[in-house]
Design a protein around this motif. Structure first.
Motif, PDB file in Angstrom:
ATOM      1  N   MET A  98       4.422  -1.633  -9.974  1.00 39.71           N
ATOM      2  CA  MET A  98       4.572  -1.791  -8.525  1.00 39.71           C
ATOM      3  C   MET A  98       3.786  -0.711  -7.800  1.00 39.71           C
ATOM      4  O   MET A  98       3.123  -0.981  -6.785  1.00 39.71           O
ATOM      5  CB  MET A  98       6.047  -1.717  -8.141  1.00 39.71           C
ATOM      6  N   ALA A  99       3.835   0.512  -8.308  1.00 39.20           N
ATOM      7  CA  ALA A  99       3.091   1.600  -7.679  1.00 39.20           C
ATOM      8  C   ALA A  99       1.600   1.323  -7.718  1.00 39.20           C
ATOM      9  O   ALA A  99       0.878   1.558  -6.739  1.00 39.20           O
ATOM     10  CB  ALA A  99       3.408   2.917  -8.376  1.00 39.20           C
ATOM     11  N   ASP A 100       1.108   0.805  -8.853  1.00 36.77           N
ATOM     12  CA  ASP A 100      -0.315   0.473  -8.965  1.00 36.77           C
ATOM     13  C   ASP A 100      -0.721  -0.535  -7.888  1.00 36.77           C
ATOM     14  O   ASP A 100      -1.748  -0.365  -7.214  1.00 36.77           O
ATOM     15  CB  ASP A 100      -0.617  -0.116 -10.348  1.00 36.77           C
ATOM     16  N   ALA A 101       0.085  -1.597  -7.761  1.00 43.85           N
ATOM     17  CA  ALA A 101      -0.248  -2.643  -6.791  1.00 43.85           C
ATOM     18  C   ALA A 101      -0.186  -2.115  -5.361  1.00 43.85           C
ATOM     19  O   ALA A 101      -1.063  -2.413  -4.533  1.00 43.85           O
ATOM     20  CB  ALA A 101       0.705  -3.827  -6.957  1.00 43.85           C
ATOM     21  N   LEU A 102       0.820  -1.319  -5.065  1.00 40.84           N
ATOM     22  CA  LEU A 102       0.975  -0.804  -3.699  1.00 40.84           C
ATOM     23  C   LEU A 102      -0.112   0.209  -3.361  1.00 40.84           C
ATOM     24  O   LEU A 102      -0.603   0.245  -2.233  1.00 40.84           O
ATOM     25  CB  LEU A 102       2.363  -0.177  -3.545  1.00 40.84           C
ATOM     26  N   GLU A 103      -0.491   1.025  -4.331  1.00 41.04           N
ATOM     27  CA  GLU A 103      -1.551   2.008  -4.084  1.00 41.04           C
ATOM     28  C   GLU A 103      -2.894   1.332  -3.819  1.00 41.04           C
ATOM     29  O   GLU A 103      -3.724   1.859  -3.074  1.00 41.04           O
ATOM     30  CB  GLU A 103      -1.658   2.955  -5.281  1.00 41.04           C
ATOM     31  N   CYS A 104      -3.077   0.159  -4.410  1.00 43.55           N
ATOM     32  CA  CYS A 104      -4.317  -0.605  -4.177  1.00 43.55           C
ATOM     33  C   CYS A 104      -4.227  -1.483  -2.934  1.00 43.55           C
ATOM     34  O   CYS A 104      -5.215  -2.144  -2.571  1.00 43.55           O
ATOM     35  CB  CYS A 104      -4.628  -1.478  -5.391  1.00 43.55           C
ATOM     36  N   GLY A 105      -3.057  -1.518  -2.308  1.00 42.44           N
ATOM     37  CA  GLY A 105      -2.877  -2.363  -1.137  1.00 42.44           C
ATOM     38  C   GLY A 105      -2.769  -3.841  -1.463  1.00 42.44           C
ATOM     39  O   GLY A 105      -2.917  -4.689  -0.576  1.00 42.44           O
ATOM     40  N   LEU A 107      -0.601  -6.442  -1.780  1.00 44.95           N
ATOM     41  CA  LEU A 107       0.780  -6.822  -1.498  1.00 44.95           C
ATOM     42  C   LEU A 107       1.180  -8.103  -2.214  1.00 44.95           C
ATOM     43  O   LEU A 107       2.355  -8.274  -2.578  1.00 44.95           O
ATOM     44  CB  LEU A 107       0.986  -6.973   0.005  1.00 44.95           C
ATOM     45  N   ASP A 108       0.244  -9.017  -2.411  1.00 46.65           N
ATOM     46  CA  ASP A 108       0.573 -10.249  -3.130  1.00 46.65           C
ATOM     47  C   ASP A 108       1.012  -9.938  -4.557  1.00 46.65           C
ATOM     48  O   ASP A 108       1.992 -10.507  -5.062  1.00 46.65           O
ATOM     49  CB  ASP A 108      -0.629 -11.194  -3.147  1.00 46.65           C
ATOM     50  N   ALA A 109       0.287  -9.029  -5.220  1.00 44.42           N
ATOM     51  CA  ALA A 109       0.653  -8.640  -6.580  1.00 44.42           C
ATOM     52  C   ALA A 109       2.003  -7.921  -6.588  1.00 44.42           C
ATOM     53  O   ALA A 109       2.825  -8.140  -7.492  1.00 44.42           O
ATOM     54  CB  ALA A 109      -0.420  -7.751  -7.186  1.00 44.42           C
ATOM     55  N   ALA A 110       2.231  -7.072  -5.588  1.00 48.46           N
ATOM     56  CA  ALA A 110       3.502  -6.351  -5.516  1.00 48.46           C
ATOM     57  C   ALA A 110       4.661  -7.317  -5.292  1.00 48.46           C
ATOM     58  O   ALA A 110       5.711  -7.188  -5.919  1.00 48.46           O
ATOM     59  CB  ALA A 110       3.450  -5.312  -4.399  1.00 48.46           C
ATOM     60  N   ARG A 111       4.467  -8.290  -4.400  1.00 50.96           N
ATOM     61  CA  ARG A 111       5.527  -9.285  -4.160  1.00 50.96           C
ATOM     62  C   ARG A 111       5.807 -10.100  -5.413  1.00 50.96           C
ATOM     63  O   ARG A 111       6.951 -10.448  -5.701  1.00 50.96           O
ATOM     64  CB  ARG A 111       5.123 -10.190  -3.007  1.00 50.96           C
ATOM     65  N   ALA A 112       4.745 -10.408  -6.172  1.00 53.92           N
ATOM     66  CA  ALA A 112       4.915 -11.190  -7.395  1.00 53.92           C
ATOM     67  C   ALA A 112       5.701 -10.419  -8.452  1.00 53.92           C
ATOM     68  O   ALA A 112       6.404 -11.020  -9.275  1.00 53.92           O
ATOM     69  CB  ALA A 112       3.555 -11.596  -7.948  1.00 53.92           C
ATOM     70  N   ARG A 113       5.606  -9.082  -8.439  1.00 58.16           N
ATOM     71  CA  ARG A 113       6.296  -8.281  -9.445  1.00 58.16           C
ATOM     72  C   ARG A 113       7.723  -7.933  -9.050  1.00 58.16           C
ATOM     73  O   ARG A 113       8.542  -7.587  -9.913  1.00 58.16           O
ATOM     74  CB  ARG A 113       5.527  -6.974  -9.706  1.00 58.16           C
ATOM     75  N   LYS A 126       6.773  -6.430   3.761  1.00 58.03           N
ATOM     76  CA  LYS A 126       5.660  -5.527   4.030  1.00 58.03           C
ATOM     77  C   LYS A 126       5.674  -4.387   3.012  1.00 58.03           C
ATOM     78  O   LYS A 126       6.604  -4.247   2.212  1.00 58.03           O
ATOM     79  CB  LYS A 126       5.765  -4.989   5.457  1.00 58.03           C
ATOM     80  N   ALA A 127       4.630  -3.566   3.066  1.00 59.18           N
ATOM     81  CA  ALA A 127       4.483  -2.501   2.078  1.00 59.18           C
ATOM     82  C   ALA A 127       5.678  -1.556   2.077  1.00 59.18           C
ATOM     83  O   ALA A 127       6.202  -1.197   1.009  1.00 59.18           O
ATOM     84  CB  ALA A 127       3.194  -1.726   2.325  1.00 59.18           C
ATOM     85  N   ASP A 128       6.139  -1.139   3.256  1.00 58.93           N
ATOM     86  CA  ASP A 128       7.251  -0.196   3.303  1.00 58.93           C
ATOM     87  C   ASP A 128       8.539  -0.818   2.758  1.00 58.93           C
ATOM     88  O   ASP A 128       9.351  -0.140   2.129  1.00 58.93           O
ATOM     89  CB  ASP A 128       7.449   0.320   4.728  1.00 58.93           C
ATOM     90  N   GLU A 129       8.711  -2.132   2.966  1.00 53.41           N
ATOM     91  CA  GLU A 129       9.898  -2.803   2.448  1.00 53.41           C
ATOM     92  C   GLU A 129       9.830  -2.947   0.935  1.00 53.41           C
ATOM     93  O   GLU A 129      10.847  -2.835   0.242  1.00 53.41           O
ATOM     94  CB  GLU A 129      10.038  -4.174   3.102  1.00 53.41           C
ATOM     95  N   LEU A 130       8.642  -3.178   0.414  1.00 49.48           N
ATOM     96  CA  LEU A 130       8.465  -3.252  -1.034  1.00 49.48           C
ATOM     97  C   LEU A 130       8.701  -1.890  -1.685  1.00 49.48           C
ATOM     98  O   LEU A 130       9.292  -1.804  -2.761  1.00 49.48           O
ATOM     99  CB  LEU A 130       7.054  -3.756  -1.359  1.00 49.48           C
ATOM    100  N   VAL A 131       8.244  -0.848  -1.017  1.00 50.48           N
ATOM    101  CA  VAL A 131       8.477   0.500  -1.534  1.00 50.48           C
ATOM    102  C   VAL A 131       9.970   0.785  -1.601  1.00 50.48           C
ATOM    103  O   VAL A 131      10.493   1.249  -2.631  1.00 50.48           O
ATOM    104  CB  VAL A 131       7.770   1.547  -0.650  1.00 50.48           C
ATOM    105  N   ARG A 132      10.672   0.517  -0.519  1.00 49.46           N
ATOM    106  CA  ARG A 132      12.117   0.797  -0.498  1.00 49.46           C
ATOM    107  C   ARG A 132      12.849  -0.030  -1.549  1.00 49.46           C
ATOM    108  O   ARG A 132      13.727   0.479  -2.262  1.00 49.46           O
ATOM    109  CB  ARG A 132      12.688   0.515   0.896  1.00 49.46           C
ATOM    110  N   ALA A 133      12.497  -1.309  -1.668  1.00 50.65           N
ATOM    111  CA  ALA A 133      13.142  -2.156  -2.667  1.00 50.65           C
ATOM    112  C   ALA A 133      12.927  -1.616  -4.076  1.00 50.65           C
ATOM    113  O   ALA A 133      13.841  -1.629  -4.912  1.00 50.65           O
ATOM    114  CB  ALA A 133      12.606  -3.582  -2.560  1.00 50.65           C
ATOM    115  N   THR A 134      11.723  -1.120  -4.342  1.00 48.38           N
ATOM    116  CA  THR A 134      11.417  -0.601  -5.670  1.00 48.38           C
ATOM    117  C   THR A 134      12.195   0.670  -5.964  1.00 48.38           C
ATOM    118  O   THR A 134      12.787   0.823  -7.046  1.00 48.38           O
ATOM    119  CB  THR A 134       9.912  -0.336  -5.809  1.00 48.38           C
TER     120      THR A 134
END
Length: 299
Positions: A98-105, A107-113, A126-134
């Protein structure tokens, strides 16, 4: 039933080195059996849910007793059983992905994971919501995937390892408050709450030992505010240790739940995902040491 202290410690090392196999994992096999039993037993009632949990957890316990007797408390047998039920390395790998996907921006890959970590609806996050969820998922699952099975193994041997993982797996499958599982999943959810009560608080304490005064303060201040009797202790301690603020609105199956905020720091950022993964790994190894001491003391 008494576990080998050395076997518990070696099992953690095996999990760190090997991780979970992509195919043929015992827990995945149990999940397939549980899904088949659900199709056969499902009724919209608590009674059916109790029978479902009793049959599967009882079967896991009997399997644990058989393995324990066959191994006679050997280091190798306990190590393999411990490796089979632990998920700390997989948790860390998912968090890092998740960190890899978010650092690259991406978001589709992050949502899929995200479904690999939790049951929240990833669509539109959004990115901040994905970060908090992770971060929240890493915090909660540090107890579920590592600390709890180690403690149950320490006090109840291989049967404790198997029973705990069975209960936690069933909770992940049917322990939801929705139209299908409100009644059928009640027994799995309540039993999971009971078996995680002590481990969640041990997890919070271990996180606070690494996180210092701020983690202790947030743990004591906000740990009981979460709707789950256990997850809040882990998430609050992580929030204090990382200096962030967790909690807020989460969507599950189209329903939005608003949870109290934990911690009074800044909003979590992408870099906090890797910090959470490192903290989770440290807590896992500390729990391994604690479990080994408990098992040694019982022996």
């Amino acid at each position: 039933m008494r576990a080998s202290a050395e076997g518990l410690a070696l099992g953690v090392v095996l999990d760190a080195v090997i991780g979970d196999p992509r195919r043929g994992h015992p827990v995945a096999g149990f999940g397939r059996v549980a899904a088949g039993v659900e199709r056969w037993l499902y009724r919209d009632s608590r009674t059916a849910g109790v029978l479902y949990v009793g049959a599967l957890v009882g079967g896991a316990g009997l399997a644990g007793v058989a393995v324990e007797r066959a191994c006679r408390g050997s280091v190798f047998g306990t190590a393999v059983a411990t490796w089979a039920v632990l998920g700390g390395t997989s948790l860390g790998r998912e968090g890092s992905a998740m960190a890899d996907a978010l650092e690259c921006g991406d978001l589709d890959a992050a949502r899929a994971r995200l479904p690999h970590l939790c049951a929240r609806d990833p669509e539109g996050l959004k990115a901040d919501e994905l970060v908090r969820a992770t971060v929240e998922s890493v915090a909660e699952n540090t107890s579920d995937a590592a600390v709890a099975p180690l403690l149950w193994g320490a006090v109840a041997g291989i049967p404790g390892l198997f029973v705990y993982r069975a209960v936690n797996t069933l909770d992940a499958m049917v322990g939801y408050r929705n139209a299908r599982y409100e009644r059928f999943g009640w027994a799995a959810a309540r039993l999971d709450d009971a078996m995680n009560w002590v481990p969640a608080r041990v997890t919070g304490a271990l996180v606070a030992l690494f996180g210092g005064h701020g983690a202790w303060r947030v743990l004591l201040q906000d740990g009981g505010n979460h709707p789950s009797p256990n997850a809040g202790r882990c998430e609050a301690a992580f929030a204090g240790a990382l200096g962030v603020r967790l909690g807020g609105a989460n969507a599950y199956g189209g329903l939005v739940e608003r949870r109290p905020e934990m911690g009074d720091g800044r909003a979590p950022e992408v870099r906090d995902v890797r910090r959470a993964v490192r903290l989770s790994a440290a807590v896992t190894f500390a729990a391994a040491g604690l479990a080994a001491v408990v098992a040694w003391g019982r022996r």
